[in-house]
Structures are given as C-alpha cells and as structure tokens.
Design a protein around this motif. Structure first.
Motif, PDB file in Angstrom:
ATOM      1  N   THR C  79       0.717  -1.334   0.166  1.00  0.00           N
ATOM      2  CA  THR C  79       0.227   0.464   0.195  1.00  0.00           C
ATOM      3  C   THR C  79       0.613   1.485   0.087  1.00  0.00           C
ATOM      4  O   THR C  79       2.123   1.420   0.909  1.00  0.00           O
ATOM      5  CB  THR C  79      -0.879  -0.152   1.151  1.00  0.00           C
ATOM      6  N   VAL C  80       0.896   2.635  -0.558  1.00  0.00           N
ATOM      7  CA  VAL C  80       0.819   3.780  -0.402  1.00  0.00           C
ATOM      8  C   VAL C  80      -0.154   3.971   0.390  1.00  0.00           C
ATOM      9  O   VAL C  80      -1.425   4.477  -0.383  1.00  0.00           O
ATOM     10  CB  VAL C  80       1.216   4.649  -1.848  1.00  0.00           C
ATOM     11  N   PHE C  81       0.653   4.739   1.543  1.00  0.00           N
ATOM     12  CA  PHE C  81      -0.762   5.108   2.064  1.00  0.00           C
ATOM     13  C   PHE C  81      -0.951   6.917   2.196  1.00  0.00           C
ATOM     14  O   PHE C  81       0.250   8.018   0.595  1.00  0.00           O
ATOM     15  CB  PHE C  81      -0.238   5.372   3.542  1.00  0.00           C
ATOM     16  N   GLN C  82      -1.782   7.724   1.778  1.00  0.00           N
ATOM     17  CA  GLN C  82      -2.516   8.843   1.633  1.00  0.00           C
ATOM     18  C   GLN C  82      -1.252   9.727   2.673  1.00  0.00           C
ATOM     19  O   GLN C  82      -1.332  10.631   1.584  1.00  0.00           O
ATOM     20  CB  GLN C  82      -3.872   9.089   2.310  1.00  0.00           C
ATOM     21  N   ASP C  83      -1.369   9.457   3.868  1.00  0.00           N
ATOM     22  CA  ASP C  83       0.406  10.413   4.606  1.00  0.00           C
ATOM     23  C   ASP C  83       1.037   9.629   4.067  1.00  0.00           C
ATOM     24  O   ASP C  83       2.293  10.604   5.033  1.00  0.00           O
ATOM     25  CB  ASP C  83      -0.626  10.555   5.849  1.00  0.00           C
ATOM     26  N   TYR C  84       1.759   9.206   3.020  1.00  0.00           N
ATOM     27  CA  TYR C  84       2.688   7.854   3.179  1.00  0.00           C
ATOM     28  C   TYR C  84       3.760   7.138   4.278  1.00  0.00           C
ATOM     29  O   TYR C  84       4.290   6.074   3.896  1.00  0.00           O
ATOM     30  CB  TYR C  84       3.998   9.419   2.936  1.00  0.00           C
ATOM     31  N   ALA C  85       2.755   7.606   5.689  1.00  0.00           N
ATOM     32  CA  ALA C  85       3.255   6.855   6.497  1.00  0.00           C
ATOM     33  C   ALA C  85       5.022   6.543   6.568  1.00  0.00           C
ATOM     34  O   ALA C  85       5.579   5.342   6.755  1.00  0.00           O
ATOM     35  CB  ALA C  85       2.573   5.411   6.632  1.00  0.00           C
ATOM     36  N   LEU C  86       5.896   7.096   6.244  1.00  0.00           N
ATOM     37  CA  LEU C  86       6.915   6.950   6.301  1.00  0.00           C
ATOM     38  C   LEU C  86       7.673   6.988   7.400  1.00  0.00           C
ATOM     39  O   LEU C  86       7.110   6.976   8.663  1.00  0.00           O
ATOM     40  CB  LEU C  86       8.187   7.847   5.392  1.00  0.00           C
ATOM     41  N   GLN C 140       6.348  10.734  -1.123  1.00  0.00           N
ATOM     42  CA  GLN C 140       5.342   9.992  -2.420  1.00  0.00           C
ATOM     43  C   GLN C 140       6.227   9.332  -2.914  1.00  0.00           C
ATOM     44  O   GLN C 140       5.578   7.900  -3.152  1.00  0.00           O
ATOM     45  CB  GLN C 140       4.561  11.422  -3.328  1.00  0.00           C
ATOM     46  N   ARG C 141       7.155   9.734  -3.687  1.00  0.00           N
ATOM     47  CA  ARG C 141       7.774   9.116  -4.459  1.00  0.00           C
ATOM     48  C   ARG C 141       8.335   7.684  -3.625  1.00  0.00           C
ATOM     49  O   ARG C 141       8.964   6.296  -3.810  1.00  0.00           O
ATOM     50  CB  ARG C 141       9.321   9.720  -5.464  1.00  0.00           C
ATOM     51  N   LEU C 156      -1.984  -1.058  -4.202  1.00  0.00           N
ATOM     52  CA  LEU C 156      -2.905  -0.700  -3.701  1.00  0.00           C
ATOM     53  C   LEU C 156      -2.317   1.404  -3.470  1.00  0.00           C
ATOM     54  O   LEU C 156      -1.381   1.201  -2.341  1.00  0.00           O
ATOM     55  CB  LEU C 156      -3.322  -0.522  -2.237  1.00  0.00           C
ATOM     56  N   LEU C 157      -3.247   2.374  -3.789  1.00  0.00           N
ATOM     57  CA  LEU C 157      -2.549   3.588  -3.149  1.00  0.00           C
ATOM     58  C   LEU C 157      -4.073   4.216  -3.179  1.00  0.00           C
ATOM     59  O   LEU C 157      -4.634   4.171  -3.589  1.00  0.00           O
ATOM     60  CB  LEU C 157      -2.634   4.288  -5.090  1.00  0.00           C
ATOM     61  N   ASP C 158      -3.596   4.768  -1.273  1.00  0.00           N
ATOM     62  CA  ASP C 158      -4.703   5.928  -0.519  1.00  0.00           C
ATOM     63  C   ASP C 158      -4.855   6.908  -1.526  1.00  0.00           C
ATOM     64  O   ASP C 158      -3.689   7.684  -0.612  1.00  0.00           O
ATOM     65  CB  ASP C 158      -5.180   5.164   0.463  1.00  0.00           C
ATOM     66  N   GLU C 159      -5.465   7.820  -2.389  1.00  0.00           N
ATOM     67  CA  GLU C 159      -5.678   8.516  -2.584  1.00  0.00           C
ATOM     68  C   GLU C 159      -3.720   9.898  -2.866  1.00  0.00           C
ATOM     69  O   GLU C 159      -3.269  10.467  -1.782  1.00  0.00           O
ATOM     70  CB  GLU C 159      -6.279   9.658  -1.503  1.00  0.00           C
ATOM     71  N   PRO C 160      -3.037   8.730  -3.382  1.00  0.00           N
ATOM     72  CA  PRO C 160      -1.686   8.850  -3.611  1.00  0.00           C
ATOM     73  C   PRO C 160      -1.003   9.984  -3.863  1.00  0.00           C
ATOM     74  O   PRO C 160      -0.407  10.943  -3.735  1.00  0.00           O
ATOM     75  CB  PRO C 160      -1.358   8.209  -4.119  1.00  0.00           C
ATOM     76  N   LEU C 161      -2.219  11.136  -4.522  1.00  0.00           N
ATOM     77  CA  LEU C 161      -1.984  11.949  -4.581  1.00  0.00           C
ATOM     78  C   LEU C 161      -2.615  13.008  -4.749  1.00  0.00           C
ATOM     79  O   LEU C 161      -2.506  14.742  -4.968  1.00  0.00           O
ATOM     80  CB  LEU C 161      -1.920  12.540  -6.708  1.00  0.00           C
ATOM     81  N   GLY C 162      -3.285  13.545  -3.156  1.00  0.00           N
ATOM     82  CA  GLY C 162      -4.237  14.472  -2.873  1.00  0.00           C
ATOM     83  C   GLY C 162      -2.924  15.288  -2.220  1.00  0.00           C
ATOM     84  O   GLY C 162      -3.991  16.590  -1.831  1.00  0.00           O
ATOM     85  N   ALA C 163      -2.082  14.910  -1.676  1.00  0.00           N
ATOM     86  CA  ALA C 163      -1.359  16.484  -0.919  1.00  0.00           C
ATOM     87  C   ALA C 163      -0.390  16.703  -1.251  1.00  0.00           C
ATOM     88  O   ALA C 163      -0.326  17.463  -0.906  1.00  0.00           O
ATOM     89  CB  ALA C 163      -0.702  15.236  -0.395  1.00  0.00           C
ATOM     90  N   LEU C 164      -0.509  16.591  -3.240  1.00  0.00           N
ATOM     91  CA  LEU C 164       0.525  17.435  -4.005  1.00  0.00           C
ATOM     92  C   LEU C 164      -0.082  18.834  -4.466  1.00  0.00           C
ATOM     93  O   LEU C 164      -1.460  18.371  -4.432  1.00  0.00           O
ATOM     94  CB  LEU C 164       0.990  16.312  -4.663  1.00  0.00           C
ATOM     95  N   ASP C 165       0.065  19.755  -5.177  1.00  0.00           N
ATOM     96  CA  ASP C 165      -0.545  20.976  -6.035  1.00  0.00           C
ATOM     97  C   ASP C 165      -0.300  19.829  -7.170  1.00  0.00           C
ATOM     98  O   ASP C 165       0.285  19.311  -7.229  1.00  0.00           O
ATOM     99  CB  ASP C 165       0.490  22.193  -5.874  1.00  0.00           C
ATOM    100  N   LEU C 166      -1.091  21.107  -7.885  1.00  0.00           N
ATOM    101  CA  LEU C 166      -2.029  21.053  -9.215  1.00  0.00           C
ATOM    102  C   LEU C 166       0.318  20.258 -10.056  1.00  0.00           C
ATOM    103  O   LEU C 166      -0.577  19.004 -10.958  1.00  0.00           O
ATOM    104  CB  LEU C 166      -2.558  21.965  -9.604  1.00  0.00           C
ATOM    105  N   PHE C 189      -6.840   1.857  -7.364  1.00  0.00           N
ATOM    106  CA  PHE C 189      -5.887   3.578  -6.748  1.00  0.00           C
ATOM    107  C   PHE C 189      -7.356   3.468  -6.194  1.00  0.00           C
ATOM    108  O   PHE C 189      -8.287   4.161  -7.039  1.00  0.00           O
ATOM    109  CB  PHE C 189      -4.715   4.107  -7.076  1.00  0.00           C
ATOM    110  N   VAL C 190      -7.489   5.171  -5.624  1.00  0.00           N
ATOM    111  CA  VAL C 190      -8.610   5.565  -4.287  1.00  0.00           C
ATOM    112  C   VAL C 190      -9.103   6.587  -4.828  1.00  0.00           C
ATOM    113  O   VAL C 190      -7.379   7.498  -4.254  1.00  0.00           O
ATOM    114  CB  VAL C 190      -8.669   4.873  -3.012  1.00  0.00           C
ATOM    115  N   THR C 191      -9.602   7.601  -5.348  1.00  0.00           N
ATOM    116  CA  THR C 191      -9.683   8.699  -5.678  1.00  0.00           C
ATOM    117  C   THR C 191     -11.140   9.255  -5.325  1.00  0.00           C
ATOM    118  O   THR C 191     -12.047   8.484  -5.428  1.00  0.00           O
ATOM    119  CB  THR C 191      -8.548   9.035  -6.423  1.00  0.00           C
ATOM    120  N   HIS C 192     -10.598  10.958  -4.616  1.00  0.00           N
ATOM    121  CA  HIS C 192     -12.308  11.388  -5.272  1.00  0.00           C
ATOM    122  C   HIS C 192     -12.080  12.542  -5.660  1.00  0.00           C
ATOM    123  O   HIS C 192     -13.776  13.086  -6.549  1.00  0.00           O
ATOM    124  CB  HIS C 192     -12.601  12.338  -3.928  1.00  0.00           C
ATOM    125  N   ASP C 193     -10.782  12.797  -6.657  1.00  0.00           N
ATOM    126  CA  ASP C 193     -11.406  13.175  -7.700  1.00  0.00           C
ATOM    127  C   ASP C 193     -11.048  12.647  -9.767  1.00  0.00           C
ATOM    128  O   ASP C 193     -10.309  11.966  -9.930  1.00  0.00           O
ATOM    129  CB  ASP C 193      -9.766  13.907  -7.920  1.00  0.00           C
TER     130      ASP C 193
END
Lengths: 271, 316, 332
Positions: C79-86, C140-141, C156-166, C189-193
């Motif tokens: 999984t790639v977590f939404q908050d990355y969880a590093l 993220q990377r 699995l990618l949970d909103e992977p790009l949500g925290a990045l700018d456009l 991958f999960v997204t609301h976009d």
C-alpha cells in the motif's frame, strides 16, 4: 500565542515573572551556601565562616551511605516495574479503542491525584491485614504504584504518534506483530520511556510520605533526612546531604528534558 | 528488484513468534487482555483493594476501653469527625488549601503568561527548566531550605535587620492567628512553604492553556478598544481558567494531604494529614484515621468532578 | 486472470454499512480506480484488500487465493498510504528496504534492491536522508519505492496524489501510469478526484453509500452514466428530468446530456432542439458556459468563445445529436 515576536513584555510582567522564578530558585541556592558553613549549632546567616570539612565528615558516615544505597535500589526496582506496567497501560489505551479506557487513565492517575498519605495508610493497613512484614519489597510496592503514572504519561503521548498508519505500514510491508514492535514501535517510544523512567526514578528517590508508612526500620535517604529535620543530630551533615540530593535529582530531570524536547513535553504532573 | 514472489498469499511462518503473531492478529481482544492484566492486577486489585479496605474501616469503631477495633457497622466514627476539635482540623486544612491555591495561582500566572507569550528560543528553555528543576527537586530539601530561611537566626531576620524593618516582622508575628513566636512556628511560615513547594505545579498547566490561545485573540481584544484590564478579565482569564483549575487540582490536593510541612514548619495545631498520622500511629485508632482520609477523598472527588465539567483535564 | 475478486462483500461498523454487498473483479495488470465522495466505502474496500479490515460477510480472493482471515503481513499486496506513513526514525534507504528486511533478505541484497527502487522513482542518492528532510512530492516517491521494492502482485494507492499541488499532481499522474505499464503490476487506487480517475484508470468503479454505482471504462462512465449520482459526480453532465426527456420525443425517464454536446442554433438531420431563457453565462477561457431554463429544467451548454454570448433573459434555441442523449436506467 505565537504571533507577537516584536512586542516587548510590559515591565510589570517582566518583574513579576522574574521575581516568581527567583522565589523558586533562591531557597535552593541557599542550601548550597549552608553546605560550606562552619556553624554547627544553629542556622545562622550569614555563615560565620566557610569550610569543606563537612564533605569529608559526610563521606565517612555509614548511615548516609546505607540510606543512599537503599534509596537507589528501591528507585531502580520501582522504576523497572513502573516501566513495564506503565508501557502496557499506555499501549492498551492508545492502540485500541475499548470500553473503559477513561477508567484506566483515571486508575493510573489516582495514586498521585490522591494525597500521598492516603496511599500510604491504605497500603500500611493492607500489609498489616495480610500480615506482610515490612521489608524492602513493601517500600518498592508503594513506590511502583505511584511511579506508573509518570511512565504512562510520557509513553501515552508518544504512542499516539506512532499508532495508526505507521503500524499499518509496517504490517503492510510484511512485518508481523513482534517485528512491528521491535523495529517500529520500540524505536519510536524508546526515548519517551527512557525519560519516563528517569522521572520515575527521581520521584521514587525523593518520596517520603508513602515511604514512612511502608518502610519498617529501614531508612531511605528521604526518611533519613526527615529524621534529621525533626530531631537534628549533626546539622552540617544534613546540609551537605541536601546539596548532594539537589544535584543528583537535577541529572534525571535534565536528561528527561533533552530526550523529549523535540516532541511532547515532559509530563509535569509527576508528584 | 530481484526478489519476486509468485504467490499472492505468503506462507504462514511456522515458528513460535509467527504463530503467536497470527493468533494475536486474529484475537486482538486477547492481546488487550494480556496487556491490561498486570497493571490492572497491580492498580485495580492491590491498590484499589487497599483503598477500599481502608474506607471500610472508617465504618468500624474503636472500643474506648480495650483499644481494639469493633468490627460492627457504625457511623459513630464519622460523628467523631464533627466534634469541635476534629472539625477545626478539617476547617483549618481546607482554608489553608484554598489560600495556598489562590496565592499559587497569583504567583504562577505571570510566570506562565511570560513563558507562553513572550519567551522565545533560549528563554523558553530557561523558563521551562526554571520551573521543572524546582518542581522535581527533593521535597524535603525544599522544606529544609525554608527551615534555614525562616529560622530566628536565619536570612529573613538578617535581611530585615539590615533594612531596619525588624519591627514589621515583630508586628506581624504579634497578630492573632497568623502570628507566633517566630516565622518558623506560625501559620504564616506554613503558608509560605506550602506555596513554595506546590506552586510549580500550577505554572505548567496555566502555560499549556495560554499557549493554546492564539496571540491575535489578545490583539483583537485590544483592537476592539479593550483596556488591558478588560482584556485580562474577559479574554485572557477565561481562556486560562481550565489551566488554573488543572493546576489547582495539584495544589489543593497536595496541601490537603500533607503532614510533613506543618509538622516541621508551623504551630502545634494539627492539619488533616497530621491527624491521620497521629490517629493511625500513636493513638492506634485506625477507624478514625480512615474517616479522616475520607475527607480529602470526598473533597477531591467533588473537585475533580467540577474540574471535569470545566474541561480542565485537557490542560493537564 | 482475476487479481482481486469481491463476492458480496460487506463491512459494517455498528449500524453503518461502510461497504454493502460489493461485487468486484479486478483483472491482472489493470489500472483500476475506485472513485467516490468521502464516506462512500472506497477506502474501506482498499483496506479490505490490504487486510487492515475484515469483511463482515462475503468472500475476497487475491489471485484465486482466499484472503479473508489472512493478516496484512502475509499478503503479497502493498500500500502507498495517503499520508505516506514513512518511518520517521529510519533513513530513506532503510525505509525502502524495510519490507525486505522483515522478510529476512540479506543486507547487501536488500540495500541494492532499495537503491534500484529509489532510482526507479527518480530519487537516486537520497538514501541517507531522513523522511523529515524531503518535500511532499519526494516522500510520495519514497512511499512508492518502499511498496514496489517488494514486487507486490497488487499495489494499493490511497489518495496518492491528494496532498500534492496541481502541477506536481499532473506530473505524478503520468509517471504512475508509465510505471504501471512498465512493471505490469495491478494498481488499485482510491480517489475522490474524477479527473484523476478518468485520465489514469483502465476501469473505474464509482462508489456511493457503500455500493458500486457503476463499473466501466472511463469513457463509459463519463458518456453513459448509469445513475444520476454518477452523472452528477463524474464530469458535469446535465441530468434531464423525465418530463423534459419525454417532451423531446424520447421514452420517459431520466437522461444525461453533456454540455459540450449541445450547440447554439437550429437543428440539422438527426438532431433534437429545445428553446429556453438564459439564466446564467460564465466565461471559461476556451468557451462560455451558458445555462438556460427550458420546460422546467436547467440545462448547461458550452458555447465556443468565438460565438457571441447570449444575454441573460434572452430566449435561445439549442440543439444536440439524438445519439448524445444517454437515457439512464434505474435512475433515482
């Protein structure tokens, strides 16, 4: 309150804050001065003369060494027990949501929230009821009870930071429960536990109220001091011991501060 | 990128830790139970058990002739609490605890306020350690320091003599109630030492409460024409109140139960802690001692309940 | 082969049906998006695949093997977590090598693999830094490298790009897509976009209230939404009420019509037209968005910027190709 860097504090506030801090520190500094006095019979100020001889006298007093040794052993074992119990409690409370976690927090805090004399007398009457003779272990039992909260307070704040996605990430990458504990949880809470342990040690090393009820004929260092306070025998020796105790308790406090300064602050509600 | 697995479900690890790990993962409640059992046994059974046993004894009485405990339920011991000499002890202790708490709040507030609002960088650390070190310093050493200070031949007398102000001290000591033969055997002395020893516990909660106040709130009040006194009264004080209450839990409770300070610095009139100590020790009247301990427990229970309603626990 | 299979999977939290009788089959090598508003059940579905949640009822298979009751650490799914969880206490290299370390891969081998993974996500030489020293995009990377180094069968990618700018988000979308193609790993991958889902995914499942509303290719979901919810949520289709649709000569029922399918002016062969009063017009750069009120419905149309914009209150006629109107079945 972070916005106003440029504002200077009003003079009145500066004076009040400074005076408050001075009020906290001057009495302790005075102890240092008295450790060097030549006066034996009274608390005369200013001291009529200064000498180092009382350090030598204190060094050669077996009762001081015995009391110190007992205090260190009690504090070490109480801290070890408190570390185990406090960590378990903190882990349970922060890792899972279960009915009654508020109650657990209250239970842990109770031994310091209630006046020490109540804890002391309750344990004493329980010992006499169960016909347990006073010993080293009765002292430890009392101390560990109120030291748990210090470890708990330090650990629970850090556990909250680790819980959640870090643990899930570890499991996701293939680490089982034990590996996750070993490689992720422990390194992250380690310094908090060390800080909590140091504070617990300081708390136990200094405790007198509960100890008077759970110690039989044995003297911990605080009990020794209390006896000297009530019935002074050799005042200069007490002065020297007081100074050494102050210096000794500073070490764990400074240590705990440096271990936790990046994140959560050392829980002040310790005693 | 050489390590490739072609199964989607990895094999179970057939060693003890692997099996245990699977087991706990499947049964998190058992893990929770295992974690909670040792602390609950210790605190819930040994500690609470002792506490309840003590409280139970307050419902027994002592036989005046034999001095033995009469194991029959009675409220007689509680009635004894209300006889004037005992009730005086309770009143004296509570009044002292209230005064110590108020005075501590007054002295602690400027320190906490300065540390929260003005101290930066190095000074923040100095303030923090400046509070933590005395707070954690040995209790007995602190009491001892005041014995040195308040002694007749000590620094206070010396300083006042140098300033030709000894008459002030004498006038104060000749007052009823607060006076005495010397500062170290008067209520004034007891009061000062109580403040000294417990006041640091007031600073950190107030500071924590104030640090949560955005600085612009105070500016907003000033901007709206608030006089500094009004800003304090209507903005700062209400916001600091949870911290003050949280701190007062310590100052109040610790003063209520202390028996060493009034014994070393103070008059011969007893406080609750001393009464408990005397009753269980020399007098051997455990039921009365237990009944005395119920007083601070009830007071603190009420106090904590009120504090919780004020949201003070968040500031702890 | 089917990578992930859900059969009548439900996950209830008390009275809340976070996931409600979901059937799903994700093919091997597919880039699959789960799209929906927050609380729609998409993230819970992801957590069911990872093993952080267990289904209340139903059956889950990963590459044909039963997954329920299997802990996350025994699933070859990462999984790639939404908050990355590093892991904050480990270096970047140790973070990436973590999965291999706990599986007992020798140190030299796992560090080499981690270096390669970092190079793959264009962060070579960053291994000695700590997570706190990296920017959001770099973290993220790292999270991506940390998951991919294990060669999972499903990522699995949970909103992977949500925290990045456009800008960064658009760049990462392309990189993720090409990475997925070159590795051939199944991505979920999960997204609301919806824009993200439409541009990246091979297929999209649109979630609402714990249920899948529609499952199909981006084009299907965009052009032929099955329900009003999908029409509303994906893109900005007009949802036309039954009376309006019947008035134009179609069978009575809800229908969707995309604004860019509507043109200003009279109709030609195969076209339908309607007349309405302009209630709003806004300039969007390449086109103007004009909204009219016609026969009790509000309809938006895209008018090219080259044409004059009708004024508010003016009556205009719009037309569209009959084939562009999509009648929705079972629309509520």
């Amino acid at each position: 309150m972070r916005s106003d860097r440029n504002n200077a504090a009003p003079l009145g506030l500066k004076i009040a804050a400074g005076a408050g801090l001075a009020f906290l520190h001057l009495p302790i500094l005075l102890i240092f001065l008295y450790a060097f006095t030549t006066e034996e019979k009274s608390y005369q100020f200013p001291p009529p003369g200064y000498t180092l001889q009382w350090f030598a006298v204190t060094w050669n007093r077996p009762d001081v060494w015995a009391a110190m040794g007992l205090s260190v052993r009690v504090a070490a074992i109480s801290t070890a027990i408190a570390l185990v119990l406090g960590t378990l409690c903190a882990a349970a409370v922060s890792q899972t949501k279960f009915f009654g976690r508020e109650t657990i927090s209250l239970l842990v805090i109770l031994p310091i929230a209630l006046p020490g004399i109540i804890t002391g007398i309750a344990l004493r009457s329980a010992f006499s009821f169960a016909e347990i003779p006073f010993s080293f272990w009765t002292i430890v039992l009392g101390h560990a009870t109120f030291c748990v909260v210090v470890v708990y307070n330090n650990a629970v704040a850090r556990f909250r930071r680790v819980s959640g996605s870090l643990i899930e990430a570890s499991m996701d990458l293939g680490a089982d429960g034990f590996q996750t504990f070993r490689y992720i949880i422990l390194p992250n809470i380690g310094t908090a536990l060390l800080a909590g342990g140091m504070l617990a040690f300081a708390l136990s090393f200094d405790e007198v109220i509960v100890t008077t009820f759970t110690a039989g004929q044995q003297s911990t260092l605080p009990i020794w001091m209390l006896e000297e306070l009530v019935r002074p025998r050799q005042r200069p020796v007490t002065n020297v011991v007081a100074m050494v105790v102050v210096l000794l308790t500073f070490l764990p406090i400074l240590g705990a501060y440096y271990l936790t300064r990046d994140g959560d602050q050392v829980a002040g509600g310790g005693k | 990128m050489t390590i490739a697995a072609d199964t989607s479900i990895l094999a179970r690890r057939e060693n003890t830790s692997g099996r245990l790990s699977d087991f706990f993962w499947r049964n998190p409640k058992i893990l929770l139970l295992l974690m909670l059992t040792p602390p609950l046994l210790w605190l819930g059974v040994i500690y609470l058990g002792s506490l309840f046993a003590l409280l139970l004894q307050s419902f027994f009485s002592i036989d005046d002739f034999s001095g033995l405990i009469n194991y029959e339920f009675t409220l007689a011991t509680y009635r004894q609490l209300l006889i004037p000499s005992n009730f005086d002890i309770i009143l004296r202790t509570v009044v002292m605890a209230v005064l110590v708490t108020l005075a501590s709040a007054v002295i602690a507030f400027p320190i906490a306020y300065y540390a929260a609002r003005y101290a930066r960088g190095k000074w923040k650390v100095i303030f923090y350690l400046g509070v933590m070190l005395p707070l954690w310093s040995s209790y007995l050493v602190k009491v001892y320091a005041w014995k040195l200070i308040l002694a007749k031949e000590g620094i206070v007398t010396w300083a006042l003599a140098k300033l030709n102000l000894l008459w002030v001290l004498d006038a104060w000591l000749s007052l009823p109630v607060v006076g005495g033969t010397s500062l170290s055997i008067s209520y004034t002395g007891t009061f000062i030492v109580f403040i000294y020893v417990w006041m640091p516990f007031m600073i950190l909660p107030i500071q924590a409460a104030l640090e949560r106040v955005p600085g612009n709130l105070i500016e907003a009040s000033a901007d709206l024409g608030g006089h500094p006194a009004q800003t304090f009264r209507y903005v700062l004080f209400p916001l600091a109140l949870p911290g003050i209450i949280a701190g007062s839990i310590f100052t109040f409770s610790l003063t209520l139960g202390d028996y060493i300070i009034p014994q070393i610095i103070g008059s011969s009139r007893l406080f609750i802690g001393q009464a408990v100590y005397a009753q269980q020790g020399t007098a051997g009247n455990i039921p009365l001692a237990a009944a005395f301990t119920v007083v601070p427990i009830v007071i603190m229970g009420l106090y904590l309940w009120m504090a919780k309603r004020q949201g003070a626990f968040d500031a702890l | 082969m089917t990578a992930v299979l859900f059969q009548q999977v439900s996950r209830h939290f008390g009275a809340v049906r976070a996931v409600d009788s979901v059937d799903l089959a994700i093919a091997e090598g597919e880039f699959f998006a789960m799209l929906g508003p927050s609380g729609s059940g998409k993230t819970t579905c992801l957590r069911l695949m990872a093993g952080f949640e267990q289904p209340t009822s139903g059956h889950i298979e990963i590459f044909g093997e039963t997954a329920e009751g299997v802990p996350p650490y025994r699933r070859n799914v990462n999984t790639v977590f939404q908050d990355y969880a590093l892991f904050p206490h480990l270096s970047i290299l140790e973070n990436v090598a973590y999965g291999l370390m706990v599986k007992g891969v020798a140190k030299a081998e796992r560090l080499k693999a981690a270096e390669e993974a970092l190079a793959m996500v264009k962060l070579p030489g960053y291994g000695t830094r700590r997570p706190g020293q990296l920017s959001g995009g770099q973290r993220q990377r790292v999270a991506l490298a940390r998951a991919l180094v294990n060669r999972p069968r499903v990522l699995l990618l949970d909103e992977p790009l949500g925290a990045l700018d456009l800008k960064l988000r658009e760049q990462m979308q392309e990189e993720l897509k090409s990475l997925q193609k070159s590795l051939g790993i199944t991505f979920v991958f999960v997204t609301h976009d919806q824009g993200e889902a439409l541009s990246m995914a091979d297929r999209i499942a649109v979630f609402n209230d714990g249920k899948i509303q529609q499952l199909g290719t981006p084009e299907e979901v965009y052009k032929r939404p099955k329900t009003r919810f999908v029409a509303d949520f994906v893109g900005s289709s007009n949802v036309l009420p039954p009376d309006f649709v019947a008035g134009l000569g179609f069978s009575k029922g809800y229908a969707s019509l995309r604004p860019e399918a509507i043109t200003l002016g009279e109709s030609g062969p195969g076209r339908k037209h309607f007349t309405g009063r302009v209630v709003a017009a806004s300039f969007l750069g390449a086109a103007n968005r004009v909204t009219v009120e016609a026969a009790g419905a509000r309809v938006a149309a895209m008018v090219p910027a080259s044409l004059a914009v009708p004024a508010e209150g003016e009556t205009v006629t719009f037309s569209f190709l009959a084939d562009d109107l999509h009648q929705m079945d079972g629309a509520q």
